[in-house]
Write a protein that holds these residues in place. Structure first.
Motif, PDB file in Angstrom:
ATOM      1  N   PRO A  19      40.532  34.610  36.512  1.00 41.98           N
ATOM      2  CA  PRO A  19      39.520  34.163  37.483  1.00 41.98           C
ATOM      3  C   PRO A  19      39.710  34.732  38.882  1.00 41.98           C
ATOM      4  CG  PRO A  19      40.332  32.312  36.194  1.00 41.98           C
ATOM      5  CD  PRO A  19      41.193  33.478  35.837  1.00 41.98           C
ATOM      6  N   ALA A  20      40.940  35.117  39.232  1.00 43.48           N
ATOM      7  CA  ALA A  20      41.197  35.633  40.578  1.00 43.48           C
ATOM      8  C   ALA A  20      40.927  37.129  40.708  1.00 43.48           C
ATOM      9  CB  ALA A  20      42.644  35.346  40.976  1.00 43.48           C
ATOM     10  N   THR A  21      40.664  37.812  39.605  1.00 40.03           N
ATOM     11  CA  THR A  21      40.548  39.271  39.623  1.00 40.03           C
ATOM     12  C   THR A  21      39.504  39.762  40.617  1.00 40.03           C
ATOM     13  OG1 THR A  21      41.272  39.461  37.326  1.00 40.03           O
ATOM     14  CG2 THR A  21      40.018  41.310  38.229  1.00 40.03           C
ATOM     15  N   ASP A  27      31.261  33.650  55.352  1.00 40.24           N
ATOM     16  CA  ASP A  27      31.668  35.056  55.305  1.00 40.24           C
ATOM     17  C   ASP A  27      32.528  35.347  54.076  1.00 40.24           C
ATOM     18  OD1 ASP A  27      30.315  35.610  57.603  1.00 40.24           O
ATOM     19  OD2 ASP A  27      32.085  35.664  58.901  1.00 40.24           O
ATOM     20  N   LEU A  28      33.436  34.438  53.742  1.00 41.29           N
ATOM     21  CA  LEU A  28      34.274  34.634  52.552  1.00 41.29           C
ATOM     22  C   LEU A  28      33.430  34.640  51.285  1.00 41.29           C
ATOM     23  CD1 LEU A  28      37.395  32.423  53.336  1.00 41.29           C
ATOM     24  CD2 LEU A  28      37.365  34.905  53.035  1.00 41.29           C
ATOM     25  N   ALA A  29      32.475  33.715  51.208  1.00 39.74           N
ATOM     26  CA  ALA A  29      31.617  33.654  50.021  1.00 39.74           C
ATOM     27  C   ALA A  29      30.819  34.938  49.869  1.00 39.74           C
ATOM     28  CB  ALA A  29      30.690  32.452  50.112  1.00 39.74           C
ATOM     29  N   ASP A  30      30.277  35.429  50.965  1.00 42.50           N
ATOM     30  CA  ASP A  30      29.495  36.671  50.909  1.00 42.50           C
ATOM     31  C   ASP A  30      30.382  37.849  50.516  1.00 42.50           C
ATOM     32  OD1 ASP A  30      27.235  35.285  51.651  1.00 42.50           O
ATOM     33  OD2 ASP A  30      27.307  35.910  53.757  1.00 42.50           O
ATOM     34  N   LEU A  31      31.582  37.903  51.078  1.00 45.87           N
ATOM     35  CA  LEU A  31      32.507  38.995  50.777  1.00 45.87           C
ATOM     36  C   LEU A  31      32.864  39.005  49.294  1.00 45.87           C
ATOM     37  CD1 LEU A  31      35.576  39.964  52.947  1.00 45.87           C
ATOM     38  CD2 LEU A  31      35.849  39.664  50.500  1.00 45.87           C
ATOM     39  N   ILE A  32      33.202  37.829  48.757  1.00 48.91           N
ATOM     40  CA  ILE A  32      33.593  37.743  47.342  1.00 48.91           C
ATOM     41  C   ILE A  32      32.418  38.067  46.432  1.00 48.91           C
ATOM     42  CG2 ILE A  32      34.417  36.159  45.549  1.00 48.91           C
ATOM     43  CD1 ILE A  32      35.939  34.683  47.870  1.00 48.91           C
ATOM     44  N   TYR A  33      31.228  37.665  46.829  1.00 46.25           N
ATOM     45  CA  TYR A  33      30.047  37.940  46.003  1.00 46.25           C
ATOM     46  C   TYR A  33      29.662  39.418  46.052  1.00 46.25           C
ATOM     47  CZ  TYR A  33      25.302  37.744  44.181  1.00 46.25           C
ATOM     48  OH  TYR A  33      24.166  37.971  43.441  1.00 46.25           O
ATOM     49  N   GLN A  34      29.657  39.991  47.255  1.00 46.62           N
ATOM     50  CA  GLN A  34      29.184  41.369  47.409  1.00 46.62           C
ATOM     51  C   GLN A  34      30.207  42.404  46.947  1.00 46.62           C
ATOM     52  OE1 GLN A  34      28.142  41.530  51.574  1.00 46.62           O
ATOM     53  NE2 GLN A  34      26.485  40.036  51.333  1.00 46.62           N
ATOM     54  N   LEU A  35      31.479  42.192  47.266  1.00 46.78           N
ATOM     55  CA  LEU A  35      32.503  43.178  46.930  1.00 46.78           C
ATOM     56  C   LEU A  35      33.255  42.854  45.644  1.00 46.78           C
ATOM     57  CD1 LEU A  35      33.995  43.935  50.471  1.00 46.78           C
ATOM     58  CD2 LEU A  35      32.070  45.019  49.290  1.00 46.78           C
ATOM     59  N   GLY A  36      33.206  41.604  45.226  1.00 45.84           N
ATOM     60  CA  GLY A  36      33.852  41.225  43.970  1.00 45.84           C
ATOM     61  C   GLY A  36      32.853  40.957  42.866  1.00 45.84           C
ATOM     62  N   GLU A  37      31.584  40.869  43.227  1.00 50.10           N
ATOM     63  CA  GLU A  37      30.496  40.614  42.270  1.00 50.10           C
ATOM     64  C   GLU A  37      30.790  39.368  41.426  1.00 50.10           C
ATOM     65  OE1 GLU A  37      28.527  44.806  41.240  1.00 50.10           O
ATOM     66  OE2 GLU A  37      30.640  44.766  40.671  1.00 50.10           O
ATOM     67  N   ASP A  38      31.279  38.330  42.119  1.00 52.60           N
ATOM     68  CA  ASP A  38      31.613  37.073  41.445  1.00 52.60           C
ATOM     69  C   ASP A  38      30.581  36.014  41.819  1.00 52.60           C
ATOM     70  OD1 ASP A  38      32.784  34.737  40.392  1.00 52.60           O
ATOM     71  OD2 ASP A  38      34.801  35.563  40.668  1.00 52.60           O
ATOM     72  N   VAL A  39      29.867  35.523  40.819  1.00 53.83           N
ATOM     73  CA  VAL A  39      28.802  34.549  41.071  1.00 53.83           C
ATOM     74  C   VAL A  39      29.366  33.188  41.472  1.00 53.83           C
ATOM     75  CG1 VAL A  39      27.169  35.692  39.535  1.00 53.83           C
ATOM     76  CG2 VAL A  39      28.692  33.918  38.621  1.00 53.83           C
ATOM     77  N   LEU A  54      47.063  32.051  46.505  1.00 53.30           N
ATOM     78  CA  LEU A  54      45.628  32.300  46.437  1.00 53.30           C
ATOM     79  C   LEU A  54      45.130  32.239  45.000  1.00 53.30           C
ATOM     80  CD1 LEU A  54      42.959  33.031  47.751  1.00 53.30           C
ATOM     81  CD2 LEU A  54      43.617  35.451  47.626  1.00 53.30           C
ATOM     82  N   ALA A  55      45.876  32.818  44.075  1.00 53.23           N
ATOM     83  CA  ALA A  55      45.470  32.789  42.670  1.00 53.23           C
ATOM     84  C   ALA A  55      45.369  31.357  42.153  1.00 53.23           C
ATOM     85  CB  ALA A  55      46.451  33.597  41.822  1.00 53.23           C
ATOM     86  N   GLU A  56      46.325  30.524  42.524  1.00 51.22           N
ATOM     87  CA  GLU A  56      46.305  29.127  42.077  1.00 51.22           C
ATOM     88  C   GLU A  56      45.110  28.374  42.652  1.00 51.22           C
ATOM     89  OE1 GLU A  56      50.066  27.573  43.215  1.00 51.22           O
ATOM     90  OE2 GLU A  56      51.202  28.806  41.779  1.00 51.22           O
ATOM     91  N   ILE A  57      44.768  28.661  43.898  1.00 50.37           N
ATOM     92  CA  ILE A  57      43.607  28.023  44.527  1.00 50.37           C
ATOM     93  C   ILE A  57      42.332  28.394  43.775  1.00 50.37           C
ATOM     94  CG2 ILE A  57      42.160  28.046  46.604  1.00 50.37           C
ATOM     95  CD1 ILE A  57      44.861  28.427  48.167  1.00 50.37           C
ATOM     96  N   ILE A  58      42.222  29.658  43.395  1.00 47.06           N
ATOM     97  CA  ILE A  58      41.018  30.122  42.699  1.00 47.06           C
ATOM     98  C   ILE A  58      40.918  29.493  41.316  1.00 47.06           C
ATOM     99  CG2 ILE A  58      39.852  32.152  41.743  1.00 47.06           C
ATOM    100  CD1 ILE A  58      41.162  33.748  44.084  1.00 47.06           C
ATOM    101  N   VAL A  59      42.024  29.459  40.602  1.00 47.34           N
ATOM    102  CA  VAL A  59      42.031  28.835  39.276  1.00 47.34           C
ATOM    103  C   VAL A  59      41.660  27.363  39.394  1.00 47.34           C
ATOM    104  CG1 VAL A  59      43.468  28.164  37.322  1.00 47.34           C
ATOM    105  CG2 VAL A  59      43.639  30.475  38.249  1.00 47.34           C
ATOM    106  N   GLY A  60      42.185  26.701  40.426  1.00 45.96           N
ATOM    107  CA  GLY A  60      41.857  25.303  40.622  1.00 45.96           C
ATOM    108  C   GLY A  60      40.393  25.076  40.912  1.00 45.96           C
TER     109      GLY A  60
END
Length: 336
Positions: free
Chosen positions: A216-218, A160-172, A196-202
């Motif tokens: 990367p977290a935008t 669900d998180l992956a779909d949310l980030i892809y669909q609403l954040g348009e992040d591949v 959360l930002a640090e996790i994404i950068v990592g």
């Protein structure tokens, strides 16, 4: 109980020197063409930039301004006093504008304007949790009620998180980011924006996007904010509401900031103006049995901010203004 309440929120104050600059102000006012005696809805009051400009544009203009953020309503008290009764602030979602206006015995208006971005006050107040630029609780609620971003991050499944980030954040890179979030929260809940930002950068690194000044977290933060506030659903509903409250020749001016929002506005206006593509050009035209156009578009396409504005107000860089004028045809969709 929302997970955010377990965190520490001692960063209530907005950033020093914070100042909200209305985006495309002159273009929005020009699109609305206010004249003496007109009545407008400012659906996103924020810091009051559009409302103030409308009140100052002509004698006896009235503005009914909506914001679901109680802090925005509180900040507008001075402008209400200055307006001598011509400004009414209404706390609520802009999609509920019909009910909010009806409470004041208003059922038709001459113009509606919306700036569907996040206000500078929300972004730059760390305690609101909209931004990773300053550490704060992972909140992102505009109305200060309901699920927080922390709730979503800590309870949604990896899929669900992956779909949310892809669909609403348009992040591949959504699946890598979602996997990293789920792995991190197994150790402890993710409650702060910096965490959360640090996790994404990592998970994805800074990469070439950093050279373009895109953190990367935008996109993940965008996706969570849209989900927490149901921003796209709200936008779809407010477009229908604006169609119903606008008088014939009433004007609609909407400023959007990313492709998901602008796509919804563009599609709605194209449909309501009868500009959707028909069938094959090789087939004969069929008689149009659908509703009559409820809007006409005085300008094809979008209006973009000037280079001067972008240089002085970076927030305007991605802004896109679309304008439509109400016809006498009935609204296509009745109120629910």
């Amino acid at each position: 109980m929302p997970l955010l309440r377990q965190g520490v929120a001692n960063d209530r104050a907005p950033a020093r020197g914070m100042r909200h600059i209305p985006v495309m102000l002159s273009e929005v006012i020009a699109a609305l063409r206010p004249k003496s005696g007109d009545c407008f809805v400012d659906g996103t009051f924020g810091a009051g930039g559009y409302s103030r400009a409308l009140l100052e544009s002509a004698d006896d203009v009235r503005v009914f301004a909506i914001d679901r953020d109680p802090e925005a309503i509180a900040r507008g008290a001075d402008l209400v006093r200055e307006s001598n009764g011509r400004l009414v602030l209404m706390e609520g979602c802009f999609s509920d504008m019909e009910a909010l206006l009806a409470h004041h015995d208003v059922h038709s208006v001459d113009g509606v304007t919306l700036d569907v971005g996040v206000s500078s006050f929300q972004i730059e107040t760390a305690a609101r949790g909209f931004s990773f630029q300053s550490d704060g609780p992972l909140d992102m609620r505009m109305a200060r009620a309901g699920e927080t971003a922390a709730d979503l991050v800590n309870t949604r499944s990896e899929t669900d998180l992956a779909d949310l980030i892809y669909q609403l954040g348009e992040d591949v890179r959504s699946r890598r980011i979602a996997k990293a979030i789920v792995t991190a929260r197994a150790e402890k809940p993710i409650l702060r924006t910096s965490e959360l930002a640090e996790i994404i950068v990592g998970a994805v690194g800074m990469g070439p996007r950093a050279k373009k000044k895109i953190h990367p977290a935008t996109r993940t933060f965008q996706a969570l904010r849209i989900a927490v506030n149901d921003e796209l659903g709200e936008l779809e509903r407010v477009l229908d509401a604006a169609e119903r409250v606008l008088a014939p020749e009433g004007r609609l001016a909407i400023v959007a900031f990313h492709s998901l929002e602008d796509r919804i506005v563009k599609s709605f206006l194209a449909e309501r103006a009868g500009r959707l593509p028909s069938g094959s050009r090789h087939l004969p035209d069929l008689p149009d049995m659908g509703p009559q156009p409820s809007f006409y578009l005085p300008k094809k396409g979008v209006i973009k901010p000037s280079d001067t504005e972008v240089s002085t107000n970076p927030r305007a860089r991605s802004a896109r203004l679309r304008v439509a004028v109400r016809t006498e045809a009935p609204a296509w969709r009745a109120a629910a």
